[in-house]
Design an enzyme around this catalytic site. Structure first.
Site, PDB file in Angstrom:
ATOM      1  N   ASP A  47       1.018  -1.025  -4.759  1.00  0.00           N
ATOM      2  CA  ASP A  47       1.508   0.258  -4.242  1.00  0.00           C
ATOM      3  C   ASP A  47       2.965   0.122  -3.793  1.00  0.00           C
ATOM      4  O   ASP A  47       3.588   1.102  -3.378  1.00  0.00           O
ATOM      5  CB  ASP A  47       0.601   0.788  -3.128  1.00  0.00           C
ATOM      6  CG  ASP A  47       0.583  -0.101  -1.902  1.00  0.00           C
ATOM      7  OD1 ASP A  47       1.143  -1.220  -1.967  1.00  0.00           O
ATOM      8  OD2 ASP A  47       0.013   0.313  -0.878  1.00  0.00           O
ATOM      9  N   SER A  48       3.525  -1.080  -3.910  1.00  0.00           N
ATOM     10  CA  SER A  48       4.974  -1.259  -3.710  1.00  0.00           C
ATOM     11  C   SER A  48       5.742  -0.373  -4.677  1.00  0.00           C
ATOM     12  O   SER A  48       6.937  -0.168  -4.514  1.00  0.00           O
ATOM     13  CB  SER A  48       5.362  -2.730  -3.911  1.00  0.00           C
ATOM     14  OG  SER A  48       4.850  -3.227  -5.136  1.00  0.00           O
ATOM     15  N   ASP A  86      -4.021  -1.835  -7.026  1.00  0.00           N
ATOM     16  CA  ASP A  86      -3.930  -1.753  -5.561  1.00  0.00           C
ATOM     17  C   ASP A  86      -4.537  -0.440  -5.068  1.00  0.00           C
ATOM     18  O   ASP A  86      -4.216   0.633  -5.592  1.00  0.00           O
ATOM     19  CB  ASP A  86      -2.441  -1.786  -5.174  1.00  0.00           C
ATOM     20  CG  ASP A  86      -2.182  -2.550  -3.904  1.00  0.00           C
ATOM     21  OD1 ASP A  86      -3.147  -3.028  -3.280  1.00  0.00           O
ATOM     22  OD2 ASP A  86      -0.993  -2.688  -3.555  1.00  0.00           O
ATOM     23  N   LYS A 116      -7.460  -4.476  -5.237  1.00  0.00           N
ATOM     24  CA  LYS A 116      -6.993  -5.164  -4.021  1.00  0.00           C
ATOM     25  C   LYS A 116      -6.919  -4.133  -2.903  1.00  0.00           C
ATOM     26  O   LYS A 116      -6.567  -2.983  -3.152  1.00  0.00           O
ATOM     27  CB  LYS A 116      -5.612  -5.764  -4.262  1.00  0.00           C
ATOM     28  CG  LYS A 116      -4.921  -6.270  -3.000  1.00  0.00           C
ATOM     29  CD  LYS A 116      -3.680  -7.041  -3.306  1.00  0.00           C
ATOM     30  CE  LYS A 116      -2.405  -6.231  -3.243  1.00  0.00           C
ATOM     31  NZ  LYS A 116      -2.157  -5.576  -1.946  1.00  0.00           N
ATOM     32  N   GLU A 118      -5.901  -3.792   1.532  1.00  0.00           N
ATOM     33  CA  GLU A 118      -5.324  -4.431   2.716  1.00  0.00           C
ATOM     34  C   GLU A 118      -6.283  -4.360   3.894  1.00  0.00           C
ATOM     35  O   GLU A 118      -6.920  -3.319   4.103  1.00  0.00           O
ATOM     36  CB  GLU A 118      -4.012  -3.718   3.091  1.00  0.00           C
ATOM     37  CG  GLU A 118      -2.925  -3.845   2.044  1.00  0.00           C
ATOM     38  CD  GLU A 118      -1.629  -3.170   2.462  1.00  0.00           C
ATOM     39  OE1 GLU A 118      -1.509  -2.723   3.624  1.00  0.00           O
ATOM     40  OE2 GLU A 118      -0.729  -3.095   1.615  1.00  0.00           O
ATOM     41  N   GLU A 185       0.455 -12.437   3.272  1.00  0.00           N
ATOM     42  CA  GLU A 185       1.868 -12.012   3.273  1.00  0.00           C
ATOM     43  C   GLU A 185       2.547 -12.280   4.613  1.00  0.00           C
ATOM     44  O   GLU A 185       2.003 -11.952   5.683  1.00  0.00           O
ATOM     45  CB  GLU A 185       1.947 -10.505   2.939  1.00  0.00           C
ATOM     46  CG  GLU A 185       3.376  -9.976   2.930  1.00  0.00           C
ATOM     47  CD  GLU A 185       3.536  -8.630   2.239  1.00  0.00           C
ATOM     48  OE1 GLU A 185       2.563  -8.103   1.646  1.00  0.00           O
ATOM     49  OE2 GLU A 185       4.662  -8.099   2.295  1.00  0.00           O
TER      50      GLU A 185
HETATM   51  O1  KIV Z   1       2.060  -3.692  -3.394  1.00  0.00           O
HETATM   52  C1  KIV Z   1       2.445  -4.857  -3.606  1.00  0.00           C
HETATM   53  O2  KIV Z   1       3.324  -5.131  -4.430  1.00  0.00           O
HETATM   54  C2  KIV Z   1       1.811  -5.931  -2.839  1.00  0.00           C
HETATM   55  C3  KIV Z   1       2.468  -7.271  -2.888  1.00  0.00           C
HETATM   56  C4  KIV Z   1       3.543  -7.302  -1.879  1.00  0.00           C
HETATM   57  C5  KIV Z   1       1.495  -8.362  -2.717  1.00  0.00           C
HETATM   58  O3  KIV Z   1       0.846  -5.704  -2.173  1.00  0.00           O
END
Ligand code: KIV
Length: 287
Positions: A47-48, A86, A116, A118, A185
Site C-alpha cells: 500500500d506504499s 497488501d 499481508k 499490519e 520494519e
Molecule cells: O507497503 C509497503 O511497501 C510495505 C513495505 C514497506 C514492507 O509494507
C-alpha cells in the site's frame, strides 16, 4: 535461471537453509516483469503505492479497489516470484468477517498468492481466521505505516527493552496464529536479530539490520524514482529520476525544434498515392 513459481514452502525452506530472501515492491506490469527478470523471491504490491505512485502523504487513504487494480497488473508481469497483496487500512480492522472477505477479494480479483496485514498480538485472531479460510498471511510488525500517527510518526520502534519485548511477543503471536512469514520494519538491528531468532518463520526486514532472514525495499526508493524523502534504511542503487527527466526534456527540445520525428520514425507513402491524393483535395494546403 530457475523459473519455478516460488511457494510459501520455498520461503520457509529458505530460513532453514540460511538462504536470504530477496523481496521488493512493484505496483504495475513493467515493474512486476523487471522484478521477475531480476530474480527476486517475493514481490509485494504494497500500500506504499499510496505514497510512491499516487502521491499521497501516507497509506491510510489507499482503497481495496486501488490494491486490486495494481495487484492485477503486477501479477500479469510476475510469473516466478511469490506475489504478496497488501491489505489496505480498514479492510481488516473492522471485523474478522470483513478481513476474510477482503483478503479473499485480493486473491480472487487481484490474483496475488498471499496477503499481508499490519499488526501484532491484537491481530493474531484475525490472522488465524484468514489462515483458516485458506489464505496464507504475512504479518507486518515494528513500524506499521498505516497506524504511524498512533505510533507518533514514521519512527524507529522497539527502542527500549519493554517496547522491544512487545515486538518479540507480536512475532510469536503471529507465528502461533499461522502467519507463514513476517515483515519487521524500522527496529534496532540487535532487535531484528532477536526477533528472527525467536520464531521459526522467516522474518524479512526493512530497516531491521542484516541479521534477519531477508530484506525488502520499496523499489521506487531503491532506484531513486521517489525521492521526496529517503528513509535511513534505504540504499539508492541508482538514481533514475534525473535520467527520466533528462529524456523527457530532450524529447521536448526535439519536438519544439522539429528534429523529432525524423524520417526513421515516420511512415512513408508512395509518390503515386500522394499525387493522386493531392488531386482529390486541390484546395488543401501541403505546406
Ligand atoms: O507497503 C509497503 O511497501 C510495505 C513495505 C514497506 C514492507 O509494507
Amino acid at each position: 535461471m530457475n523459473t519455478q513459481k516460488v511457494t510459501i514452502l520455498d520461503v520457509q525452506e529458505a530460513k532453514k537453509e540460511k538462504r536470504k530472501l530477496v523481496m521488493v515492491t512493484a505496483y504495475d506490469y513493467p515493474f512486476g516483469l523487471m522484478a521477475d527478470e531480476a530474480g527476486v523471491d517475493i514481490v509485494l504490491v504494497g500500500d506504499s503505492l499510496g505514497m510512491v505512485v499516487m502521491g499521497l502523504d501516507g497509506t491510510v487513504a489507499v482503497t481495496m479497489e486501488n490494491m486490486i487494480h495494481h495487484i492485477r497488473a503486477v501479477v500479469t508481469g510476475c510469473k516466478r516470484p511469490l506475489v504478496v497483496g497488501d491489505m489496505p487500512f480498514m479492510s481488516y480492522n473492522t471485523s474478522i468477517r470483513d478481513a476474510i472477505i477482503n483478503a479473499g477479494r485480493l486473491m480472487k480479483e487481484g490474483g496475488c498468492d498471499v496477503i499481508k496485514l499490519e499488526g501484532g498480538t491484537g491481530f493474531a485472531p484475525t490472522v488465524e481466521a484468514i489462515v483458516k479460510a485458506g489464505i496464507p498471511v504475512q504479518g507486518h510488525i515494528g513500524l506499521t505505516p498505516q497506524t504511524a500517527s498512533a505510533l507518533g510518526g514514521f519512527k524507529m520502534q522497539g527502542k527500549d527493552a519493554s517496547a522491544a519485548k512487545c515486538i518479540i511477543d507480536d512475532a510469536r503471536a503471529l507465528e502461533d496464529a499461522g502467519a507463514f512469514s513476517l515483515i519487521l520494519e524500522a527496529v534496532p538491528a540487535p532487535l531484528g536479530k532477536l526477533v528472527a531468532g525467536a520464531v521459526s518463520i522467516p522474518v524479512v526486514g526493512i530497516g531491521a539490520g542484516p541479521d534477519v532472514d531477508g530484506q525488502v525495499l520499496v523499489t521506487h526508493d531503491m532506484i531513486g524514482l521517489f525521492d521526496k524523502f529517503v528513509p535511513k534504511f534505504v540504499k539508492q542503487y541508482t538514481r533514475i529520476r534525473p535520467t527520466i527527466i533528462d529524456a523527457i526534456k530532450a524529447y521536448g527540445e526535439e519536438v519544439r525544434g522539429v528534429s523529432f520525428p525524423g524520417p526513421e520514425h515516420s511512415f512513408k507513402m508512395s509518390d503515386d498515392a500522394l499525387e493522386q491524393l493531392k488531386k482529390m483535395i486541390p484546395d488543401a494546403s501541403a505546406e
